[in-house]
Structure formats: C-alpha cells, structure tokens
Design a protein around this motif. Structure first.
Motif, short mmCIF file in Angstrom:
data_model
loop_
_atom_site.label_atom_id
_atom_site.label_comp_id
_atom_site.label_asym_id
_atom_site.label_seq_id
_atom_site.Cartn_x
_atom_site.Cartn_y
_atom_site.Cartn_z
N ILE A 1 -13.69 -7.58 -9.69
CA ILE A 1 -14.55 -8.19 -8.98
C ILE A 1 -14.94 -6.37 -8.01
CG2 ILE A 1 -15.31 -9.68 -7.46
CD1 ILE A 1 -12.84 -11.59 -8.44
N LYS A 2 -14.26 -6.07 -7.00
CA LYS A 2 -14.84 -5.31 -6.10
C LYS A 2 -15.77 -3.75 -6.48
CE LYS A 2 -10.79 -6.42 -3.05
NZ LYS A 2 -9.58 -5.65 -2.67
N ASN A 3 -14.96 -3.14 -7.97
CA ASN A 3 -16.13 -2.43 -8.18
C ASN A 3 -17.20 -3.06 -9.43
OD1 ASN A 3 -14.11 -0.20 -8.03
ND2 ASN A 3 -12.92 -1.05 -10.32
N THR A 4 -17.60 -3.74 -9.67
CA THR A 4 -18.67 -4.84 -9.89
C THR A 4 -19.69 -4.54 -8.39
OG1 THR A 4 -17.58 -5.86 -11.89
CG2 THR A 4 -19.41 -6.79 -11.26
N ILE A 5 -19.90 -5.65 -7.73
CA ILE A 5 -20.00 -5.44 -6.51
C ILE A 5 -20.58 -3.57 -5.95
CG2 ILE A 5 -20.04 -5.53 -3.93
CD1 ILE A 5 -17.64 -8.35 -4.41
N ALA A 6 -19.74 -2.59 -6.52
CA ALA A 6 -20.42 -1.73 -6.03
C ALA A 6 -21.37 -0.96 -6.94
CB ALA A 6 -18.52 -0.93 -5.70
N LYS A 7 -20.79 -1.38 -8.15
CA LYS A 7 -22.06 -1.02 -9.48
C LYS A 7 -23.15 -1.58 -8.70
CE LYS A 7 -18.46 -0.04 -12.78
NZ LYS A 7 -18.50 -0.38 -14.16
N PHE A 8 -23.50 -2.77 -8.15
CA PHE A 8 -24.63 -4.09 -8.13
C PHE A 8 -24.86 -3.03 -6.87
CE2 PHE A 8 -27.08 -7.07 -5.56
CZ PHE A 8 -27.66 -7.68 -6.38
N ILE A 9 -24.00 -2.20 -5.62
CA ILE A 9 -25.21 -2.41 -4.30
C ILE A 9 -25.42 -0.97 -4.67
CG2 ILE A 9 -24.09 -1.79 -2.00
CD1 ILE A 9 -22.52 -3.99 -2.37
N HIS A 10 -24.92 -0.17 -5.27
CA HIS A 10 -25.45 1.32 -5.95
C HIS A 10 -26.39 1.10 -6.66
CE1 HIS A 10 -25.29 5.41 -7.52
NE2 HIS A 10 -24.74 5.17 -6.60
N SER A 11 -26.30 0.22 -7.64
CA SER A 11 -27.87 0.22 -8.65
C SER A 11 -28.84 -0.15 -6.97
CB SER A 11 -27.48 -1.00 -9.93
OG SER A 11 -26.87 -0.20 -10.23
N ALA A 12 -28.78 -1.30 -6.61
CA ALA A 12 -29.43 -1.59 -5.82
C ALA A 12 -30.32 -0.70 -4.45
CB ALA A 12 -29.33 -3.06 -5.22
N ALA A 13 -29.55 0.22 -4.35
CA ALA A 13 -29.49 1.05 -3.17
C ALA A 13 -30.41 2.65 -4.03
CB ALA A 13 -28.65 1.83 -3.20
N VAL A 14 -30.40 3.14 -5.55
CA VAL A 14 -30.61 3.59 -6.27
C VAL A 14 -32.38 2.91 -6.63
CG1 VAL A 14 -31.00 4.88 -8.60
CG2 VAL A 14 -28.86 4.67 -7.86
N GLU A 15 -32.64 1.45 -7.32
CA GLU A 15 -33.74 1.79 -6.54
C GLU A 15 -34.09 1.91 -4.86
OE1 GLU A 15 -35.74 0.07 -9.88
OE2 GLU A 15 -33.94 0.90 -10.78
N GLY A 16 -34.15 1.61 -4.05
CA GLY A 16 -34.61 2.04 -2.75
C GLY A 16 -35.22 0.74 -2.52
N ASN A 17 -35.61 0.53 -0.92
CA ASN A 17 -36.34 -0.10 -0.73
C ASN A 17 -35.42 -1.69 -0.25
OD1 ASN A 17 -38.86 1.48 0.31
ND2 ASN A 17 -39.62 0.69 -1.57
N VAL A 18 -33.98 -1.13 -0.06
CA VAL A 18 -32.87 -2.30 0.56
C VAL A 18 -32.40 -2.52 1.62
CG1 VAL A 18 -33.09 -3.01 -2.25
CG2 VAL A 18 -30.73 -1.26 -1.42
N VAL A 19 -32.16 -3.69 1.86
CA VAL A 19 -31.50 -3.80 3.12
C VAL A 19 -30.06 -4.52 2.58
CG1 VAL A 19 -30.91 -4.94 4.95
CG2 VAL A 19 -33.63 -4.08 4.50
N ILE A 20 -28.82 -4.06 2.84
CA ILE A 20 -27.52 -4.55 2.51
C ILE A 20 -26.60 -5.12 3.62
CG2 ILE A 20 -25.31 -3.38 0.97
CD1 ILE A 20 -26.82 -1.38 -0.78
N VAL A 21 -26.20 -5.37 3.50
CA VAL A 21 -25.86 -6.78 4.40
C VAL A 21 -24.27 -6.57 4.04
CG1 VAL A 21 -25.42 -8.41 6.05
CG2 VAL A 21 -27.20 -7.44 5.61
N GLY A 22 -23.11 -6.14 4.53
CA GLY A 22 -21.92 -6.20 4.34
C GLY A 22 -21.33 -5.70 2.77
N ARG A 23 -20.06 -6.08 2.68
CA ARG A 23 -20.09 -5.98 1.33
C ARG A 23 -19.24 -3.98 0.78
NH1 ARG A 23 -17.91 -10.68 1.60
NH2 ARG A 23 -19.40 -11.91 0.87
N ALA A 24 -19.15 -3.58 1.85
CA ALA A 24 -18.94 -1.64 2.06
C ALA A 24 -20.23 -1.40 1.73
CB ALA A 24 -17.52 -2.13 1.40
#
Length: 119
Positions: A1-24
């Motif tokens: 689950i943690k790696n899935t969360i990390a992949k999602f956050i990384h993908s969103a960040a690559v797309e750009g213009n995001v605010v990521i709150v928490g979840r490391a």
C-alpha cells in the motif's frame, strides 16, 4: 500500500502544479527541483486544546489522540525517510501555535511567487 501511495504521489508530482499534503510527500518528491516542502508544527498541548475544542473531547483524550496520530505519522514517514531529520526534507517550517493561518499563507505565497510557482 505504501509503495502504491508513493507511485501515485510521484506521478502526480511529475504532472506538476499539485499540492501534496502529508503521506510523506516531502520524501517522495525530495529530488524534484521545482518544489517547495513545508511543515506545519505546533506544541502538543496547543494541538490537544484545538482538538479538544473542535471534537468535544477532554484535554486528556485529545492529548492521547494527538500522540497516537503523531506515532502513526512517524511510522509512515519513517518508511520513506529512514528516520533522517526533517531538515533533510523540508524547506520551511511554521509554528501554527504562534502564527495565524493568514500569516502562514501570505508567507508561502510570497515564497512561491519568488520561485516562479505562481504569477
């Protein structure tokens, strides 16, 4: 689950213009050059009072809840950060007990503008 969360956050960040709150998010996106990592902090007693007031708990119950939440967050973050100090991941720290929300937001906006994140 943690790696899935990390992949999602990384993908969103690559797309750009995001605010990521928490979840490391700070650890997962540490090497992104076009980023700003901010940590909001406050003393336990202040957080307990806020939780007690907003959730209708006793101060003792709220303090216990805050400590349990701190522990859960620490376990999650340490999975990615390997217990390295916060200064390795965050650019800016705010004490929510001494600064108003408006002061925090205003400071973040100024910094984001100076870095070219907002126009």
């Amino acid at each position: 689950i943690k790696n899935t969360i990390a992949k999602f956050i990384h993908s969103a960040a690559v797309e750009g213009n995001v605010v990521i709150v928490g979840r490391a998010g700070e650890a997962i996106t540490k090497n992104f050059t076009n980023s700003l990592h901010i940590k909001l902090q406050a003393p336990l007693e202040w957080r307990a009072r806020v939780v007690a007031d907003s959730e209708g708990m006793t101060l003792q119950e709220a303090r216990k809840e805050a400590q349990e939440m701190d522990h859960r967050r620490s376990l999650f973050r340490n999975y990615f950060e390997k217990e390295r100090p916060d200064i390795d991941y965050f650019d800016l720290f705010f004490n929510s007990s001494t600064l108003s929300e408006d002061e925090i937001v205003e400071t973040i906006v100024i910094l984001a503008e100076s870095r070219g994140f907002v126009v």
